[in-house]
Design a protein around this motif. Sequence first.
Motif, PDB file in Angstrom:
ATOM      1  N   LEU A   1       1.575  -5.288   7.910  1.00  0.00           N
ATOM      2  CA  LEU A   1       1.023  -6.620   8.193  1.00  0.00           C
ATOM      3  C   LEU A   1       0.737  -6.805   9.683  1.00  0.00           C
ATOM      4  CD1 LEU A   1       3.189  -8.770   5.765  1.00  0.00           C
ATOM      5  CD2 LEU A   1       0.725  -8.300   5.587  1.00  0.00           C
ATOM      6  N   TYR A   2       1.522  -6.152  10.525  1.00  0.00           N
ATOM      7  CA  TYR A   2       1.299  -6.218  11.970  1.00  0.00           C
ATOM      8  C   TYR A   2      -0.087  -5.672  12.326  1.00  0.00           C
ATOM      9  CZ  TYR A   2       2.296  -5.802  16.975  1.00  0.00           C
ATOM     10  OH  TYR A   2       2.270  -5.939  18.344  1.00  0.00           O
ATOM     11  N   GLN A   3      -0.556  -4.707  11.560  1.00  0.00           N
ATOM     12  CA  GLN A   3      -1.839  -4.065  11.832  1.00  0.00           C
ATOM     13  C   GLN A   3      -3.010  -4.688  11.063  1.00  0.00           C
ATOM     14  OE1 GLN A   3      -1.461   0.391  11.942  1.00  0.00           O
ATOM     15  NE2 GLN A   3       0.562  -0.080  11.120  1.00  0.00           N
TER      16      GLN A   3
ATOM     17  N   ALA B   1      -8.778  -5.670   9.577  1.00  0.00           N
ATOM     18  CA  ALA B   1      -9.772  -6.639   9.093  1.00  0.00           C
ATOM     19  C   ALA B   1     -10.954  -6.718  10.060  1.00  0.00           C
ATOM     20  CB  ALA B   1      -9.129  -8.006   8.906  1.00  0.00           C
ATOM     21  N   LYS B   2     -10.667  -6.752  11.339  1.00  0.00           N
ATOM     22  CA  LYS B   2     -11.722  -6.841  12.348  1.00  0.00           C
ATOM     23  C   LYS B   2     -12.559  -5.559  12.367  1.00  0.00           C
ATOM     24  CE  LYS B   2     -12.368  -7.396  17.303  1.00  0.00           C
ATOM     25  NZ  LYS B   2     -11.699  -7.366  18.591  1.00  0.00           N
ATOM     26  N   GLU B   3     -11.909  -4.402  12.365  1.00  0.00           N
ATOM     27  CA  GLU B   3     -12.614  -3.114  12.434  1.00  0.00           C
ATOM     28  C   GLU B   3     -13.489  -2.864  11.212  1.00  0.00           C
ATOM     29  OE1 GLU B   3     -12.825  -0.610  14.733  1.00  0.00           O
ATOM     30  OE2 GLU B   3     -11.709  -1.821  16.171  1.00  0.00           O
ATOM     31  N   ARG B   4     -13.061  -3.355  10.065  1.00  0.00           N
ATOM     32  CA  ARG B   4     -13.783  -3.083   8.815  1.00  0.00           C
ATOM     33  C   ARG B   4     -14.599  -4.270   8.321  1.00  0.00           C
ATOM     34  NH1 ARG B   4     -12.357   1.611   5.506  1.00  0.00           N
ATOM     35  NH2 ARG B   4     -10.957   2.873   6.735  1.00  0.00           N
ATOM     36  N   SER B   5     -14.650  -5.326   9.109  1.00  0.00           N
ATOM     37  CA  SER B   5     -15.381  -6.539   8.730  1.00  0.00           C
ATOM     38  C   SER B   5     -14.927  -7.062   7.369  1.00  0.00           C
ATOM     39  CB  SER B   5     -16.895  -6.282   8.726  1.00  0.00           C
ATOM     40  OG  SER B   5     -17.326  -5.871   9.993  1.00  0.00           O
ATOM     41  N   LEU B   6     -13.620  -7.130   7.206  1.00  0.00           N
ATOM     42  CA  LEU B   6     -13.018  -7.662   5.985  1.00  0.00           C
ATOM     43  C   LEU B   6     -12.265  -8.940   6.333  1.00  0.00           C
ATOM     44  CD1 LEU B   6     -11.436  -4.352   4.621  1.00  0.00           C
ATOM     45  CD2 LEU B   6     -13.424  -5.519   3.664  1.00  0.00           C
ATOM     46  N   SER B   7     -11.984  -9.725   5.321  1.00  0.00           N
ATOM     47  CA  SER B   7     -11.146 -10.896   5.580  1.00  0.00           C
ATOM     48  C   SER B   7      -9.695 -10.425   5.711  1.00  0.00           C
ATOM     49  CB  SER B   7     -11.276 -11.904   4.442  1.00  0.00           C
ATOM     50  OG  SER B   7     -10.636 -11.431   3.281  1.00  0.00           O
ATOM     51  N   GLU B   8      -8.968 -11.147   6.513  1.00  0.00           N
ATOM     52  CA  GLU B   8      -7.557 -10.801   6.701  1.00  0.00           C
ATOM     53  C   GLU B   8      -6.790 -10.932   5.388  1.00  0.00           C
ATOM     54  OE1 GLU B   8      -3.918 -12.142   9.599  1.00  0.00           O
ATOM     55  OE2 GLU B   8      -5.967 -12.574  10.244  1.00  0.00           O
ATOM     56  N   GLU B   9      -7.159 -11.896   4.571  1.00  0.00           N
ATOM     57  CA  GLU B   9      -6.507 -12.101   3.271  1.00  0.00           C
ATOM     58  C   GLU B   9      -6.709 -10.881   2.368  1.00  0.00           C
ATOM     59  OE1 GLU B   9      -8.692 -14.493   4.591  1.00  0.00           O
ATOM     60  OE2 GLU B   9      -6.982 -15.567   5.447  1.00  0.00           O
ATOM     61  N   LYS B  10      -7.913 -10.294   2.400  1.00  0.00           N
ATOM     62  CA  LYS B  10      -8.213  -9.115   1.581  1.00  0.00           C
ATOM     63  C   LYS B  10      -7.317  -7.943   1.994  1.00  0.00           C
ATOM     64  CE  LYS B  10     -10.872  -6.820  -1.333  1.00  0.00           C
ATOM     65  NZ  LYS B  10     -10.757  -7.004  -2.757  1.00  0.00           N
ATOM     66  N   VAL B  11      -7.157  -7.769   3.289  1.00  0.00           N
ATOM     67  CA  VAL B  11      -6.309  -6.686   3.804  1.00  0.00           C
ATOM     68  C   VAL B  11      -4.854  -6.949   3.424  1.00  0.00           C
ATOM     69  CG1 VAL B  11      -5.495  -5.500   5.881  1.00  0.00           C
ATOM     70  CG2 VAL B  11      -7.904  -6.148   5.671  1.00  0.00           C
ATOM     71  N   GLU B  12      -4.408  -8.188   3.527  1.00  0.00           N
ATOM     72  CA  GLU B  12      -3.034  -8.531   3.154  1.00  0.00           C
ATOM     73  C   GLU B  12      -2.794  -8.335   1.663  1.00  0.00           C
ATOM     74  OE1 GLU B  12      -2.464 -12.487   4.686  1.00  0.00           O
ATOM     75  OE2 GLU B  12      -2.304 -11.758   6.754  1.00  0.00           O
TER      76      GLU B  12
END
Length: 185
Positions: A134-136, A141-152
């Motif tokens: 979660l720290y990363q 999300a920024k590098e892959r143009s994804l939403s932070e929620e999707k990554v979480e």
Amino acid sequence: MKNYIVSAFRLTLVMLAVVGVYLFVVYAGSKVLPTQGNAEIITHNGQKFYANIGQDFKSPKYFHGRPSNVDYNAAGSGGSNKGPSNKEYLDLVQKRIDTLKMQHPEMSGTEVPVELVTASGSGLDPDISEAGALYQAKRIAKERSLSEEKVEQLIASHTSKPLIELFGPAKVNVLQLNIALDQLK
């Protein structure tokens, strides 16, 4: 003299039996495991990876695992053998903390998860804590143009819970998480 030789021979036979039974129990027990005592090999993009050995991911678009004192070389497994009061070790950990904070400026007020800056005893640990992933998440999300929620959500779906919610911490296999990240698009 004869008594000593006979006693030594008997002891040798007893120890062979004890060690033989022990090896059989360990071998039979390993066959009950999901991988049946073998390495878990994952093929991704035509390349083979061992899921139970830490991998080195340098690109900012991937989750990073624990640092390795053996450069992720499974043939040379081992730790640094430096104690927590060793000045050289403390400097190395501080350098890792500074680098991590530089890579994640949005996390400046957040405590750095310990496994992201310290190597394991083998130097090959494939897992990090859920907090470490979660720290990363913001960087990914920024590098892959994804939403932070999707990554979480991806992190949550790849988090292995402790055995019967008691034994050990929740953990995330970095290789499997990164492969799932690649498969999102």
